[in-house]
Scaffold this active site. Sequence first.
Site, PDB file in Angstrom:
ATOM      1  N   GLU A  50      11.019  -9.312  -2.095  1.00  0.00           N
ATOM      2  CA  GLU A  50       9.185 -10.634  -1.532  1.00  0.00           C
ATOM      3  C   GLU A  50       8.534 -10.543  -3.278  1.00  0.00           C
ATOM      4  OE1 GLU A  50       5.431 -10.610   1.078  1.00  0.00           O
ATOM      5  OE2 GLU A  50       6.455  -8.688   0.447  1.00  0.00           O
ATOM      6  N   LYS A 141       4.759 -17.367   3.796  1.00  0.00           N
ATOM      7  CA  LYS A 141       4.591 -16.695   4.525  1.00  0.00           C
ATOM      8  C   LYS A 141       3.428 -17.036   5.078  1.00  0.00           C
ATOM      9  CE  LYS A 141       3.929 -11.553   4.245  1.00  0.00           C
ATOM     10  NZ  LYS A 141       3.347 -10.222   3.446  1.00  0.00           N
ATOM     11  N   CYS A 175       8.649  -9.823   4.664  1.00  0.00           N
ATOM     12  CA  CYS A 175       8.357  -8.587   4.970  1.00  0.00           C
ATOM     13  C   CYS A 175       7.562  -8.694   6.681  1.00  0.00           C
ATOM     14  CB  CYS A 175       7.125  -8.754   4.239  1.00  0.00           C
ATOM     15  SG  CYS A 175       6.597  -6.912   4.032  1.00  0.00           S
TER      16      CYS A 175
END
Length: 322
Positions: A50, A141, A175
């Site tokens: 990430e 994200k 994540c």
Amino acid sequence: MNNSNFLEMLKVAVAQITPVWLDKAGTLKKVKEQIQQAGKAEADLVVFGEGVVPGYPHWIGYTDGAAWDSKVQKEIHAHYAKNAVQIENGDLNEICHLAQIYEISVYLGIIERPADRGGHSLYCSLVYIDQTGEIKSVHRKLQPTYEERLTWSPGDGNGLQVHQLGEFTVGGLNCWENWMPLPRAALYGQGENLHVAVWPGSYRNTHDITRFIAKESRSYVISCSALMTKEDFPKDIPHYDLIMENVPDVLTDGGSCISDPRGEWIVEPVQNEEKLITAEIDINRVLEERQNFDPSGHYSRPDVTKLTVNRERQSVVHLKDE
């Protein structure tokens, strides 16, 4: 390498590296070296952690990152922004070229500074590049976690996409998105059977969720993390001395790993080591495990529960010139 659309076996590579922290050019150089190494090993897919380009915002938790109107925070953030990836400006062109040369697909975690949101805010994005070197999706994200919200902006659903790779259907999340049931369900419903979970690190993040997702989805799961120790902070970054006052010796210890569709380890979490991890996976293992459970197929009840996904790319401006 066989890039047939009917490839039943895939060789996957997991690149667990330490970024050249907050240095876009330096980190991209390491990424390119890993792609070349994976390509020479005849891997079909290589995965990176990430936001590895140019690195995770570790400073926030150790320098009073929530202080309002702080000159320190502004200066570090500006440096971060200058080293963020601007896809529209060609920052990933060489990565795409290598993917084409080696006929290898790439999942790469970046900090993105996109033009379609004005060109100044930052997003934690996961980029998928196919074996022809074309960028097929950029997943921003959905919800930055806790202090990440002080430097990253919330994304949208545009990147909740899957991609065909041989007989596999691959998708990915960033994540703690991997803990979110509905984004996972969005990928499962599109046929995902190879799930990529990218992390900044560490073992504490990957050792449970990797196998849980595999058991839930009856898919292969790749977790890829990065590494970061106190010694890895470049001395020329803004406010280096302040950052060094409080950071621990080890910030992220890796933990990259691969699980099969039964939730059993193919590669157990690898810690404290820069390494290109490789493994072969077989689509037949997925088909075997879907016999008794398929979360979006025979074991679902869409007449009772159904998910709606908005994949529109969000922007504050819609320009109509004609």
